[in-house]
Write a protein that holds these residues in place. Structure first.
Motif, PDB file in Angstrom:
ATOM      1  N   TYR A  44       0.936  -1.442   0.081  1.00 47.62           N
ATOM      2  CA  TYR A  44      -0.094  -0.011  -0.133  1.00 47.62           C
ATOM      3  C   TYR A  44       0.621   1.308   0.009  1.00 47.62           C
ATOM      4  O   TYR A  44       1.914   1.403   0.393  1.00 47.62           O
ATOM      5  N   PHE A  52       0.781   5.849   0.289  1.00 47.94           N
ATOM      6  CA  PHE A  52      -0.318   6.887   1.255  1.00 47.94           C
ATOM      7  C   PHE A  52       0.845   8.297   0.813  1.00 47.94           C
ATOM      8  O   PHE A  52       1.961   7.932   0.620  1.00 47.94           O
ATOM      9  N   ARG A 103       3.345   0.618   3.062  1.00 45.29           N
ATOM     10  CA  ARG A 103       3.870  -1.110   4.021  1.00 45.29           C
ATOM     11  C   ARG A 103       2.735  -1.802   3.006  1.00 45.29           C
ATOM     12  O   ARG A 103       2.589  -1.983   2.272  1.00 45.29           O
ATOM     13  N   SER A 104       3.243  -2.210   3.516  1.00 45.36           N
ATOM     14  CA  SER A 104       3.057  -4.058   3.353  1.00 45.36           C
ATOM     15  C   SER A 104       2.468  -4.466   3.629  1.00 45.36           C
ATOM     16  O   SER A 104       1.652  -4.153   4.554  1.00 45.36           O
ATOM     17  N   PRO A 105       1.849  -5.702   3.112  1.00 39.86           N
ATOM     18  CA  PRO A 105       0.967  -6.265   3.744  1.00 39.86           C
ATOM     19  C   PRO A 105       0.831  -6.686   5.417  1.00 39.86           C
ATOM     20  O   PRO A 105      -0.327  -7.461   6.124  1.00 39.86           O
ATOM     21  N   ARG A 106       1.619  -7.213   5.709  1.00 41.79           N
ATOM     22  CA  ARG A 106       2.240  -7.831   6.918  1.00 41.79           C
ATOM     23  C   ARG A 106       1.726  -7.424   7.918  1.00 41.79           C
ATOM     24  O   ARG A 106       1.717  -5.380   7.736  1.00 41.79           O
ATOM     25  N   ARG A 107       0.738  -7.242   8.314  1.00 35.99           N
ATOM     26  CA  ARG A 107       0.449  -6.894   9.959  1.00 35.99           C
ATOM     27  C   ARG A 107       1.564  -5.804  11.282  1.00 35.99           C
ATOM     28  O   ARG A 107       1.619  -5.416  11.053  1.00 35.99           O
ATOM     29  N   ASP A 108       2.550  -6.721  11.183  1.00 35.61           N
ATOM     30  CA  ASP A 108       3.614  -6.096  11.978  1.00 35.61           C
ATOM     31  C   ASP A 108       4.170  -5.426  11.342  1.00 35.61           C
ATOM     32  O   ASP A 108       5.044  -4.827  12.237  1.00 35.61           O
ATOM     33  N   LYS A 111       6.180  -2.035   9.401  1.00 34.06           N
ATOM     34  CA  LYS A 111       5.988  -0.539   9.658  1.00 34.06           C
ATOM     35  C   LYS A 111       5.414   0.145   8.464  1.00 34.06           C
ATOM     36  O   LYS A 111       6.344  -0.243   7.641  1.00 34.06           O
ATOM     37  N   ILE A 112       5.119   1.799   8.846  1.00 35.69           N
ATOM     38  CA  ILE A 112       4.705   1.894   7.785  1.00 35.69           C
ATOM     39  C   ILE A 112       5.872   2.716   7.402  1.00 35.69           C
ATOM     40  O   ILE A 112       7.247   3.019   8.316  1.00 35.69           O
ATOM     41  N   PHE A 160       8.414   5.810   6.017  1.00 36.35           N
ATOM     42  CA  PHE A 160       8.424   7.176   4.944  1.00 36.35           C
ATOM     43  C   PHE A 160       9.359   8.096   4.316  1.00 36.35           C
ATOM     44  O   PHE A 160      10.234   7.108   4.791  1.00 36.35           O
ATOM     45  N   GLY A 161       9.566   8.700   3.442  1.00 37.74           N
ATOM     46  CA  GLY A 161      10.303   9.439   2.443  1.00 37.74           C
ATOM     47  C   GLY A 161      10.594  10.364   3.534  1.00 37.74           C
ATOM     48  O   GLY A 161      10.025  10.765   4.708  1.00 37.74           O
TER      49      GLY A 161
END
Lengths: 118, 115
Positions: free
Chosen positions: B33, B35, B95-100, B102-103, B105-106
């Protein structure tokens, strides 16, 4: 309106004097994050709570700790602040799936607490 | 490890004009994903727009749209009819789809709107 609230907005503390920053949320989100953001830089994740499970980033100094007594509140404790800890601290929340796959939910941020060290 | 690169530390645009902020990322994953977050001076960071990698259609939100080029790993943000309230730091994030996970940022692009 549902939101993420950080108190105080500005915090001044003395070198070495413990300080606690607070975050509350009315979104009923299960994940809460603490970020450190220095001037004109991207936020840096310190740790997060997934429900009651605490997840510490590998490079977060031991000086930083967190508590989440319930779903709505999360605290950031800095045990002995140094001059390098002066920054904006951002709290964020998100609602994440219980499944291993998730990640598409945006994070909702508070206004931040700007911490100054004298 | 995934990385996000925003090559423009600062940009300026005339009010009512269109501006494009660039973002590239590096990942070996096919599902993820993206953003764009906006952080106005002394105000909270808010989500501007998001894109799911498996969707080919570019996301749009009113005056904000993205140009998602998956093969090129590019995710630029276009702001049409720029307004004074658009002045902010803009962060691209992955962000990867793995729940754990982290996002990521640039480093951000500071956008100035010229009246």
């Amino acid at each position: 309106d549902a939101m993420v609230i950080q108190n105080p907005r500005y915090q001044v503390t003395q070198f070495g004097k413990p300080v606690t920053l607070s975050c509350s949320q009315t979104l009923n989100h299960n994940v809460m994050y603490w970020y450190q953001q220095k001037s004109s830089q991207a936020p840096k994740l310190l740790f997060h709570y997934y429900d009651k499970d605490f997840n510490n980033e590998a490079d977060t100094p031991d000086n930083f700790q967190s508590r989440r007594p319930n779903t709505s509140f999360c605290f950031l404790d800095i045990r002995s602040p140094g001059l390098g800890d002066a920054a904006m601290y951002l709290c964020a929340t998100s609602r994440e799936s219980k499944l291993p796959r998730g990640g598409n939910q945006p994070q909702h941020f508070g206004d931040g607490t700007r911490l100054s060290i004298l | 490890a995934q990385t996000v690169t925003q090559s423009q530390p600062e940009m300026s645009v005339q009010e009512a004009e269109t501006v494009t902020l660039s973002c590239t990322y590096d990942t070996s994953e096919s599902d993820y994903y993206l953003f764009w977050y906006k952080q106005p001076p002394s105000r909270q960071m808010i989500l501007v727009i998001r894109q799911e990698a498996y969707k080919q259609q570019n996301a749009t939100e009113n005056r904000f749209s993205v140009n998602f080029q998956k093969a090129a790993k590019s995710f630029s943000l276009k702001i049409s009819d720029s307004q004074l309230g658009d002045a902010a730091m803009y962060f691209c994030a992955y962000r990867s789809p793995r729940r754990d996970d982290k996002i990521i940022f640039g480093k951000g692009t500071r956008l100035h709107i010229l009246p």
